[in-house]
Design a protein around this motif. Structure first.
Motif, short mmCIF file in Angstrom:
data_model
loop_
_atom_site.label_atom_id
_atom_site.label_comp_id
_atom_site.label_asym_id
_atom_site.label_seq_id
_atom_site.Cartn_x
_atom_site.Cartn_y
_atom_site.Cartn_z
N ALA A 1 17.87 -10.52 -15.97
CA ALA A 1 17.10 -11.20 -17.01
C ALA A 1 17.92 -12.32 -17.64
O ALA A 1 17.42 -13.44 -17.84
N ARG A 2 19.19 -12.05 -17.93
CA ARG A 2 20.06 -13.09 -18.50
C ARG A 2 20.23 -14.25 -17.51
O ARG A 2 20.19 -15.43 -17.90
N TYR A 3 20.40 -13.90 -16.26
CA TYR A 3 20.60 -14.93 -15.22
C TYR A 3 19.39 -15.87 -15.17
O TYR A 3 19.54 -17.10 -15.14
N PHE A 4 18.18 -15.31 -15.18
CA PHE A 4 16.99 -16.15 -15.04
C PHE A 4 16.66 -16.91 -16.31
O PHE A 4 16.06 -17.99 -16.25
N GLU A 5 17.04 -16.39 -17.46
CA GLU A 5 16.85 -17.17 -18.69
C GLU A 5 17.72 -18.42 -18.66
O GLU A 5 17.29 -19.51 -19.03
N GLN A 6 18.94 -18.24 -18.20
CA GLN A 6 19.85 -19.40 -18.09
C GLN A 6 19.37 -20.38 -17.02
O GLN A 6 19.36 -21.60 -17.23
N ALA A 7 18.94 -19.84 -15.86
CA ALA A 7 18.46 -20.70 -14.78
C ALA A 7 17.21 -21.46 -15.21
O ALA A 7 17.04 -22.65 -14.90
N SER A 8 16.33 -20.79 -15.92
CA SER A 8 15.10 -21.41 -16.39
C SER A 8 15.40 -22.56 -17.34
O SER A 8 14.76 -23.62 -17.27
N ALA A 9 16.37 -22.36 -18.24
CA ALA A 9 16.73 -23.41 -19.19
C ALA A 9 17.26 -24.66 -18.48
O ALA A 9 16.96 -25.80 -18.87
N ARG A 10 18.01 -24.46 -17.39
CA ARG A 10 18.55 -25.60 -16.65
C ARG A 10 17.45 -26.34 -15.89
O ARG A 10 17.41 -27.57 -15.85
N ILE A 11 16.54 -25.59 -15.28
CA ILE A 11 15.52 -26.20 -14.42
C ILE A 11 14.45 -26.92 -15.22
O ILE A 11 13.86 -27.91 -14.75
N ARG A 12 14.19 -26.49 -16.43
CA ARG A 12 13.13 -27.10 -17.22
C ARG A 12 13.35 -28.59 -17.48
O ARG A 12 12.39 -29.33 -17.70
N SER A 13 14.57 -29.01 -17.46
CA SER A 13 14.87 -30.44 -17.68
C SER A 13 14.49 -31.30 -16.47
O SER A 13 14.45 -32.52 -16.57
N LYS A 14 14.21 -30.65 -15.34
CA LYS A 14 13.83 -31.37 -14.12
C LYS A 14 12.37 -31.01 -13.82
O LYS A 14 12.09 -30.02 -13.14
N SER A 15 11.45 -31.81 -14.34
CA SER A 15 10.03 -31.45 -14.33
C SER A 15 9.46 -31.22 -12.93
O SER A 15 8.70 -30.28 -12.72
N GLN A 16 9.80 -32.08 -11.96
CA GLN A 16 9.24 -31.93 -10.62
C GLN A 16 9.69 -30.63 -9.96
O GLN A 16 8.89 -29.88 -9.37
N ILE A 17 10.97 -30.35 -10.07
CA ILE A 17 11.50 -29.10 -9.51
C ILE A 17 10.91 -27.89 -10.23
O ILE A 17 10.56 -26.89 -9.61
N ALA A 18 10.78 -28.03 -11.55
CA ALA A 18 10.22 -26.93 -12.36
C ALA A 18 8.78 -26.61 -11.94
O ALA A 18 8.40 -25.44 -11.80
N ASP A 19 7.98 -27.65 -11.70
CA ASP A 19 6.59 -27.44 -11.28
C ASP A 19 6.51 -26.77 -9.92
O ASP A 19 5.70 -25.85 -9.71
N ARG A 20 7.34 -27.24 -8.98
CA ARG A 20 7.35 -26.65 -7.64
C ARG A 20 7.76 -25.18 -7.68
O ARG A 20 7.16 -24.31 -7.05
N LEU A 21 8.79 -24.89 -8.47
CA LEU A 21 9.28 -23.52 -8.58
C LEU A 21 8.23 -22.63 -9.25
O LEU A 21 8.01 -21.49 -8.81
N ASP A 22 7.56 -23.17 -10.26
CA ASP A 22 6.54 -22.39 -10.97
C ASP A 22 5.42 -21.99 -10.02
O ASP A 22 4.95 -20.84 -10.05
N ARG A 23 4.99 -22.91 -9.16
CA ARG A 23 3.93 -22.60 -8.19
C ARG A 23 4.38 -21.52 -7.21
O ARG A 23 3.62 -20.60 -6.88
N ARG A 24 5.62 -21.60 -6.76
CA ARG A 24 6.12 -20.62 -5.80
C ARG A 24 6.29 -19.23 -6.44
O ARG A 24 6.08 -18.20 -5.80
#
Length: 374
Positions: free
Chosen positions: A38-61
């Motif tokens: 859970a801690r790992y993914f909270e940190q990973a999520s915070a980093r990826i959110r700044s990159k909108s295109q990657i964030a959208d692709r990851l969210d769909r997957r």
């Protein structure tokens, strides 16, 4: 991204286990592993959110990962947003899981207590759910005691046996737990259609069990503070309560004959006393029942009746017992029942079953005792 998706699959499996029976075999290491992911993914999520295109692709997957299973996370969807609050979701899942070992449950509660300032809602959930789990453990212990030394406890006759078996206690405790479940999902937040459907399926699972309908109807009664104290008819105030409204609508959408034949008439009267729509439906079922009764013979004791379907459950005596229960109920129920029964026939030859019922000694005695007016 592929590496992150593979790790997300591992975390999804952990979340599913945290919400179900899989948590029953967890150790402290498993718990720490869940919190670590859970801690790992909270940190990973915070980093990826700044990159909108990657964030959208990851969210769909991420959403595709959970799409093959039926509501694996309840009303929550596996998404980047969920991963951003992964620790809170793990806490909530574990707090709601009665299969989690008590020792680990205490650890989760302590974790929540360390974050009182930032997680007020979670703290409220923790308190409510800890009380719920304590109740479940207490009920389990009570049932153990009730079944111990069965032959010694129940030698005093059928009435004592029925009382000692704790049938009423079991139904009331099950109904209380059902109310706790409904409050958690219907009062704490605005329920989605998906949540309502999920609750409906859970209720369907309950009513097919022994005493299931009694549990649901008892929950309706317990959810009302005052039980019909007016004299002009059953109260409708309770129907505005979100839990009562949901439960009542669900009950009234079912096949009513099943309820009438599976639930003691005394409980049906209690529900009718506080919910006007249930009273109307119950009485309507009895009226339709009466319409299908036909005369099969005549004797010195009077006419004999049977149902058109020849169903033993639909006998004259059974119908009479339901009317007796309504007239023995609260005064406003008895009065409304008497006024709502079909009008008498104009000819003595065509006397209806309702006139037969109203002329029985038991009914006449109740009407005189309560001074009821037709």
């Amino acid at each position: 991204m592929d590496d992150l998706v593979q790790k997300a699959q591992i975390f999804l499996d952990i979340l599913i286990a945290a919400r179900g029976k899989g948590a029953a075999g967890w150790s402290m290491e498993d718990l720490e592993r869940a919190f670590g992911w859970a801690r790992y993914f909270e940190q990973a999520s915070a980093r990826i959110r700044s990159k909108s295109q990657i964030a959208d692709r990851l969210d769909r997957r991420l959403k595709v990962l959970a799409s093959t299973e039926a509501s694996p996370l309840g009303h929550q969807q596996f998404s980047l947003q969920l991963l951003g609050h992964a620790k809170q979701f793990v806490d909530q899942a574990l707090l709601q899981n009665s299969h989690l070992p008590p020792m680990l449950y205490s650890v989760v509660l302590q974790r929540c207590g360390q974050n009182l300032g930032s997680q007020n809602q979670l703290t409220k959930d923790a308190v409510a759910l800890s009380q719920l789990q304590s109740a479940v453990q207490l009920i389990s212990h009570m049932r153990e005691l009730l079944h111990r030394d069965h032959s010694d406890l129940f030698h005093s006759g059928p009435e004592v046996s029925d009382c000692c078996q704790g049938r009423d206690i079991q139904v009331q405790t099950d109904a209380s737990l059902l109310l706790q479940f409904l409050r958690l999902h219907l009062e704490e937040s605005t329920p989605t259609q998906r949540t309502r459907t999920s609750i409906g399926k859970k209720l369907q699972e309950i009513v097919v069990q022994q005493q299931g309908w009694e549990t649901v109807l008892t929950a309706l009664v317990l959810n009302v503070g005052t039980h019909g104290t007016t004299s002009d008819g059953p109260s409708i105030d309770g129907e505005s309560n979100p839990i009562s409204k949901f439960l009542l609508q669900w009950v009234l959408q079912t096949e009513h004959n099943r309820i009438v034949f599976q639930v003691p008439s005394s409980l049906l009267v209690k529900v009718a006393a506080v919910y006007f729509s249930f009273f109307k439906t119950y009485l309507s079922c009895l009226v339709e029942w009466g319409k299908d009764m036909v005369v099969t013979g005549q004797s010195q004791q009077g006419r004999t009746w049977r149902h058109r379907t020849r169903d033993d459950h639909c006998s004259f005596e059974e119908l009479l017992s339901h009317v007796l229960s309504l007239l023995k109920g609260p005064l406003h129920v008895a009065t409304a029942t008497l006024k709502s029964l079909p009008a008498p026939a104009t000819s003595p030859v065509n006397r209806t079953i309702w006139e037969e019922i109203l002329q029985t000694p038991q009914i006449i005695s109740i009407i005189q005792k309560k001074n009821l007016q037709e």
